[in-house]
Scaffold this motif. Structure first.
Motif, short mmCIF file in Angstrom:
data_model
loop_
_atom_site.label_atom_id
_atom_site.label_comp_id
_atom_site.label_asym_id
_atom_site.label_seq_id
_atom_site.Cartn_x
_atom_site.Cartn_y
_atom_site.Cartn_z
N GLU A 165 45.01 -3.93 59.88
CA GLU A 165 45.18 -5.62 59.43
C GLU A 165 45.89 -5.15 57.58
OE1 GLU A 165 41.84 -8.65 60.04
OE2 GLU A 165 40.94 -6.40 59.74
N LEU A 166 45.71 -4.40 57.01
CA LEU A 166 46.17 -4.00 55.70
C LEU A 166 47.16 -4.22 55.72
CD1 LEU A 166 42.92 -2.73 54.35
CD2 LEU A 166 43.18 -4.36 53.94
N GLN A 167 47.63 -2.71 56.73
CA GLN A 167 49.32 -2.70 55.94
C GLN A 167 50.44 -3.59 57.45
OE1 GLN A 167 50.38 1.00 56.04
NE2 GLN A 167 51.25 -0.02 55.93
N ALA A 168 49.72 -4.36 57.78
CA ALA A 168 50.34 -6.09 58.34
C ALA A 168 50.36 -6.57 57.02
CB ALA A 168 49.59 -6.11 59.42
N ALA A 169 49.70 -7.43 56.33
CA ALA A 169 49.83 -8.03 55.69
C ALA A 169 50.57 -7.79 54.44
CB ALA A 169 48.21 -8.11 54.81
N PHE A 170 50.66 -6.10 54.36
CA PHE A 170 51.54 -5.62 53.32
C PHE A 170 52.22 -5.52 53.68
CE2 PHE A 170 53.61 -1.72 51.15
CZ PHE A 170 53.04 -2.35 49.53
N ASN A 171 52.88 -5.51 54.24
CA ASN A 171 54.25 -5.23 54.91
C ASN A 171 54.96 -7.06 54.95
OD1 ASN A 171 54.23 -3.08 55.48
ND2 ASN A 171 53.79 -2.76 57.78
N ARG A 172 54.19 -7.77 55.12
CA ARG A 172 54.21 -9.59 55.20
C ARG A 172 54.62 -9.71 53.76
NH1 ARG A 172 56.24 -11.20 60.34
NH2 ARG A 172 55.34 -9.88 62.23
N SER A 217 60.85 4.66 58.45
CA SER A 217 59.94 3.65 57.65
C SER A 217 59.23 4.27 56.99
CB SER A 217 59.02 2.19 57.96
OG SER A 217 58.20 2.26 57.02
N ILE A 218 58.91 4.78 56.43
CA ILE A 218 58.04 5.76 55.54
C ILE A 218 56.18 5.40 54.93
CG2 ILE A 218 57.18 7.52 53.69
CD1 ILE A 218 60.51 7.31 53.55
N VAL A 219 55.85 6.02 55.90
CA VAL A 219 54.40 4.63 56.44
C VAL A 219 53.68 5.98 55.41
CG1 VAL A 219 52.53 4.39 57.82
CG2 VAL A 219 54.86 4.64 58.20
N THR A 220 53.10 5.44 54.29
CA THR A 220 51.70 6.14 53.63
C THR A 220 50.35 4.98 53.46
OG1 THR A 220 52.41 4.58 51.66
CG2 THR A 220 52.97 6.46 51.59
N PRO A 221 48.60 5.22 53.21
CA PRO A 221 48.31 4.29 53.00
C PRO A 221 48.08 2.79 52.56
CG PRO A 221 47.48 6.72 52.88
CD PRO A 221 49.07 6.38 52.41
N VAL A 222 47.89 1.96 52.95
CA VAL A 222 47.91 0.50 52.51
C VAL A 222 49.65 0.24 51.92
CG1 VAL A 222 46.94 -1.67 51.56
CG2 VAL A 222 45.65 0.96 51.91
N SER A 223 50.45 1.04 52.56
CA SER A 223 51.78 0.27 52.09
C SER A 223 52.77 1.65 53.05
CB SER A 223 52.15 1.41 50.50
OG SER A 223 51.94 2.50 50.26
N ALA A 224 54.17 0.90 52.70
CA ALA A 224 55.26 1.57 53.57
C ALA A 224 56.30 1.66 53.05
CB ALA A 224 55.35 1.14 55.16
N SER A 225 57.73 2.27 53.50
CA SER A 225 58.72 2.04 52.86
C SER A 225 60.43 2.26 53.17
CB SER A 225 58.71 2.15 50.99
OG SER A 225 58.85 3.80 51.34
#
Length: 262
Positions: A156-163, A254-262
């Protein structure tokens, strides 16, 4: 929970006070005030006000870290800490903080909000100006109150952060597609160098990765991309990172990190 206990105490105190008043006039002396029901006035006068005062200071949060009912299943936004001040209340030596945040939502809105939260002593270092914290908020609410999204899953956190990043223009629709639908893999950072360029609050870097496919074969890719400054220590040469890329398309990862992605 804590608020409920406070009001239960008030109710018990009221009942006991009524019995105290009745039995006080019906005792053998005709004025038997010092009986067992005197616990009622004690609860109402001394105990209940203290409990209700603490309940108000808690701002609706259970002392065990529970989520207030009005925030359960509420949307998640990303908040940047502006300030964090102690309220003076501590529960089991854990301080309560008023956390002021600038909040961005997945639908592109921004507002300033306040979260009142009991914070574990070991987590105080994460609640500093500039830190990013996920929060639950009530759309359209005018009081600015939010709750830290301590109940949310990593997904959920990852999805919200991406949005939120998509709404702010920090992520393209294609990058969002990669983050949500991409194949999960691992990659070794072969090279990384900051360019000195900033895009919003993000630093732009040149990074080269060797990515492992599910069949254990590899491919290399070089990218020029913005990332949050907090991610830079995690993408130093030689480090292993989690990545995502679209099946059959290895032109971007995409580089994935805890609660973030770039």
């Amino acid at each position: 929970m804590f608020k409920a206990i406070s009001w239960i105490t008030v109710a018990i105190g009221a009942v006991c006070t009524a019995m105290w008043a009745v039995t006080g006039f019906t005792g053998e002396t005709g004025l038997d005030w010092l009986n067992g029901w005197m616990v009622g006035p004690i609860l109402l006068v001394f105990v209940a006000p203290s409990l209700l005062g603490v309940s108000r200071m808690l701002g609706g949060f259970d002392i065990d870290g529970g989520m207030p009912e009005k925030f359960q299943n509420a949307p998640i936004g990303m908040g940047t800490v502006v300030s964090a001040d102690r309220t003076g209340l501590s529960i089991n030596d854990q301080p309560q903080l008023d956390i002021l945040l600038d909040i961005d939502t997945p639908d592109g809105q921004s507002f300033r909000g306040m979260a009142r939260q009991i914070i574990d002593l070991t987590e105080l270092a994460a609640v500093v100006p500039g830190a990013m914290l996920p929060v639950r908020y009530i759309p359209g609410s005018s009081d600015g109150k939010v709750a830290l999204a301590t109940d949310a899953s990593q997904a959920e956190l990852q999805a919200a952060f991406n949005r939120v990043r998509l709404a702010k223009g920090e992520m393209t629709p294609r990058q969002l597609q990669i983050a949500e639908q991409g194949v999960v893999g691992r990659a070794v950072v072969l090279a990384m160098s900051p360019t000195g360029e900033l895009r919003g609050a993000n630093a732009v870097i040149d990074i080269k990765l060797r990515v492992s496919r599910p069949d254990s074969s590899t491919f290399e890719i070089s990218q020029h991309k913005p990332i949050p400054s907090t991610v830079i220590p995690l993408v130093q040469p030689g480090m292993v990172v989690e990545v995502r890329y679209l099946p059959g398309d290895e032109s971007e990862v995409s580089i994935v990190t805890p609660v973030s992605a770039s």
